[in-house]
Write a protein that holds these residues in place. Structure first.
Motif, PDB file in Angstrom:
ATOM      1  N   GLN A 123     -83.661  46.422-114.073  1.00 51.64           N
ATOM      2  CA  GLN A 123     -84.805  47.001-114.435  1.00 51.64           C
ATOM      3  C   GLN A 123     -86.102  46.296-113.897  1.00 51.64           C
ATOM      4  OE1 GLN A 123     -84.609  47.354-118.464  1.00 51.64           O
ATOM      5  NE2 GLN A 123     -86.312  48.718-118.533  1.00 51.64           N
ATOM      6  N   GLY A 124     -87.086  47.145-113.516  1.00 49.25           N
ATOM      7  CA  GLY A 124     -88.334  46.639-113.097  1.00 49.25           C
ATOM      8  C   GLY A 124     -89.218  46.785-114.156  1.00 49.25           C
ATOM      9  N   PRO A 125     -90.598  46.551-113.982  1.00 53.56           N
ATOM     10  CA  PRO A 125     -91.021  45.902-112.784  1.00 53.56           C
ATOM     11  C   PRO A 125     -90.892  44.463-112.800  1.00 53.56           C
ATOM     12  CG  PRO A 125     -92.839  46.161-114.736  1.00 53.56           C
ATOM     13  CD  PRO A 125     -91.554  46.758-115.179  1.00 53.56           C
ATOM     14  N   GLN A 130     -83.745  37.775-105.685  1.00 52.32           N
ATOM     15  CA  GLN A 130     -82.700  37.071-106.417  1.00 52.32           C
ATOM     16  C   GLN A 130     -82.112  37.737-107.733  1.00 52.32           C
ATOM     17  OE1 GLN A 130     -81.484  33.919-105.730  1.00 52.32           O
ATOM     18  NE2 GLN A 130     -83.181  33.949-103.916  1.00 52.32           N
ATOM     19  N   ASP A 131     -82.976  38.528-108.331  1.00 57.57           N
ATOM     20  CA  ASP A 131     -82.418  39.406-109.451  1.00 57.57           C
ATOM     21  C   ASP A 131     -81.392  40.169-108.960  1.00 57.57           C
ATOM     22  OD1 ASP A 131     -84.192  38.232-111.244  1.00 57.57           O
ATOM     23  OD2 ASP A 131     -85.563  39.783-110.911  1.00 57.57           O
ATOM     24  N   LEU A 217     -86.908  48.980-104.517  1.00 57.31           N
ATOM     25  CA  LEU A 217     -86.353  50.215-105.022  1.00 57.31           C
ATOM     26  C   LEU A 217     -86.259  50.384-106.518  1.00 57.31           C
ATOM     27  CD1 LEU A 217     -83.420  52.199-103.596  1.00 57.31           C
ATOM     28  CD2 LEU A 217     -83.262  51.505-106.058  1.00 57.31           C
ATOM     29  N   VAL A 218     -85.921  49.206-107.008  1.00 53.69           N
ATOM     30  CA  VAL A 218     -85.899  48.840-108.608  1.00 53.69           C
ATOM     31  C   VAL A 218     -87.367  49.136-109.128  1.00 53.69           C
ATOM     32  CG1 VAL A 218     -85.383  47.368-110.428  1.00 53.69           C
ATOM     33  CG2 VAL A 218     -83.553  47.549-108.587  1.00 53.69           C
ATOM     34  N   ASN A 219     -88.068  48.371-108.292  1.00 56.10           N
ATOM     35  CA  ASN A 219     -89.659  48.497-109.053  1.00 56.10           C
ATOM     36  C   ASN A 219     -90.058  49.927-108.969  1.00 56.10           C
ATOM     37  OD1 ASN A 219     -89.864  45.862-109.900  1.00 56.10           O
ATOM     38  ND2 ASN A 219     -90.099  45.093-107.961  1.00 56.10           N
ATOM     39  N   MET A 224     -91.031  55.004-112.389  1.00 59.03           N
ATOM     40  CA  MET A 224     -90.711  56.345-112.679  1.00 59.03           C
ATOM     41  C   MET A 224     -89.958  56.422-114.091  1.00 59.03           C
ATOM     42  SD  MET A 224     -89.355  58.245-109.284  1.00 59.03           S
ATOM     43  CE  MET A 224     -88.119  57.257-108.700  1.00 59.03           C
ATOM     44  N   GLY A 225     -89.884  55.411-114.713  1.00 54.59           N
ATOM     45  CA  GLY A 225     -89.297  55.057-115.940  1.00 54.59           C
ATOM     46  C   GLY A 225     -87.929  55.142-115.848  1.00 54.59           C
ATOM     47  N   GLU A 226     -87.114  54.663-114.728  1.00 52.30           N
ATOM     48  CA  GLU A 226     -85.798  54.649-114.616  1.00 52.30           C
ATOM     49  C   GLU A 226     -85.360  53.183-114.430  1.00 52.30           C
ATOM     50  OE1 GLU A 226     -84.014  57.840-113.643  1.00 52.30           O
ATOM     51  OE2 GLU A 226     -85.567  59.127-113.249  1.00 52.30           O
TER      52      GLU A 226
END
Ligand code: 0L1
Ligand code: MG
Length: 267
Positions: A123-125, A130-131, A217-219, A224-226
């Motif tokens: 999950q971002g932001p 590393q994550d 991509l995760v950020n 987009m709240g996903e």
């Protein structure tokens, strides 16, 4: 991301129907900004999200995501300055060594990518490479078959994002490997078309390290709240340039440490 929206809901639905028609019936359309010149990246993602919602409603299963436009060479080639993301469904997956039909594609082109399969949610932001590495179950080699639906490849970032980042088909293969056993930054790739070497590269072409592209991509998903759920298959972006393919072509992508991915194209 919604803060930069300029399109009304009815425009988003209209543009989504236009993109969906071009994707499902394989025809080229003018870039969307010809009609909506003020379209923003947020508008592009709003159209893409509506497309995803409609596909899922029709029974397609979301299997993962792709990062696109992640190399400097690709951004220059396409005249854009930030990467993009798109979603992947079960209907886009093709088996290794299979015959892939081109009659339902507009401008198919292939690129070699490292794919990540996630073992935990991300999950971002603020997600980092590393994550990503800590949340990765394994990586495997993949070939993405992209298919811009825009006439003559004339598009801008907002239009490409609305067209789901040109996502069309993908093939995973080779050997699955744990990230701790590899130097993911320096993997070499050679692509052969009809037995001849046509492209080569090293994985650092993807934002310096493919895990950086997954973090990006995760950020974007966070905007987009996903989240990126565990089990997702995620492609990190083209290491090699995208090469056009036509019926009769066969492709073999040879990845250092990860094995090969092959396919052939038919009418
Ligand atoms: O996968 C990608 O790098 C997205 C490419 C989008 C533009 C194109 O169709 O080449
Ligand atoms: Mg790609």
């Amino acid at each position: 991301m919604s803060s930069n929206l300029t399109l009304l809901r009815e425009d988003i639905v209209r543009l989504c129907e236009r993109v969906e028609g071009a994707q499902t019936r394989a025809y080229a359309i003018p870039k969307l900004t010809d009609e909506y010149p003020d379209m923003t990246i947020a508008d592009g993602y709003a159209v893409q999200s509506e497309l995803r919602r409609r596909f899922i409603e029709k029974g397609h299963k979301l299997v993962g995501w792709k990062a696109g436009l992640t190399s400097k060479a690709k951004m220059q080639q396409m005249g854009v300055n930030v990467p993009s993301i798109g979603f992947l469904t079960d209907r886009m997956a093709r088996p290794e060594s299979s015959a892939i039909s081109t009659s339902d594609l507009v401008h198919p082109r292939v690129e070699c990518e490292v794919a990540f399969v996630m073992k935990s949610d991300l999950q971002g932001p603020g997600c980092t490479a590393q994550d990503v590495l800590a949340a990765t179950d394994y990586v495997l080699p993949a070939v993405e078959i992209i298919d811009s639906r825009f006439s003559g490849f004339k598009f801008d970032l907002a239009s490409v994002i609305a067209d789901n980042g040109s996502s069309a088909r993908f093939v995973g293969g080779g050997r699955a490997r744990y990230v701790d056993d590899l130097d993911l930054k320096t993997l070499g790739v050679v692509m052969e078309k009809n037995g001849e070497i046509v492209a080569m590269g090293a994985s650092a072409a993807v934002m310096g390290h493919p895990a950086e592209a997954i973090a990006m991509l995760v950020n974007i998903l966070a905007d987009m709240g996903e989240i990126l759920p565990a089990g997702s298959f995620v492609m990190s972006g083209g290491i090699t340039e995208a090469l056009a393919v036509k019926p009769g072509d066969s492709i073999v992508a040879r990845f250092q440490e990860l094995g090969t991915v092959s396919m052939r194209f038919v009418e």
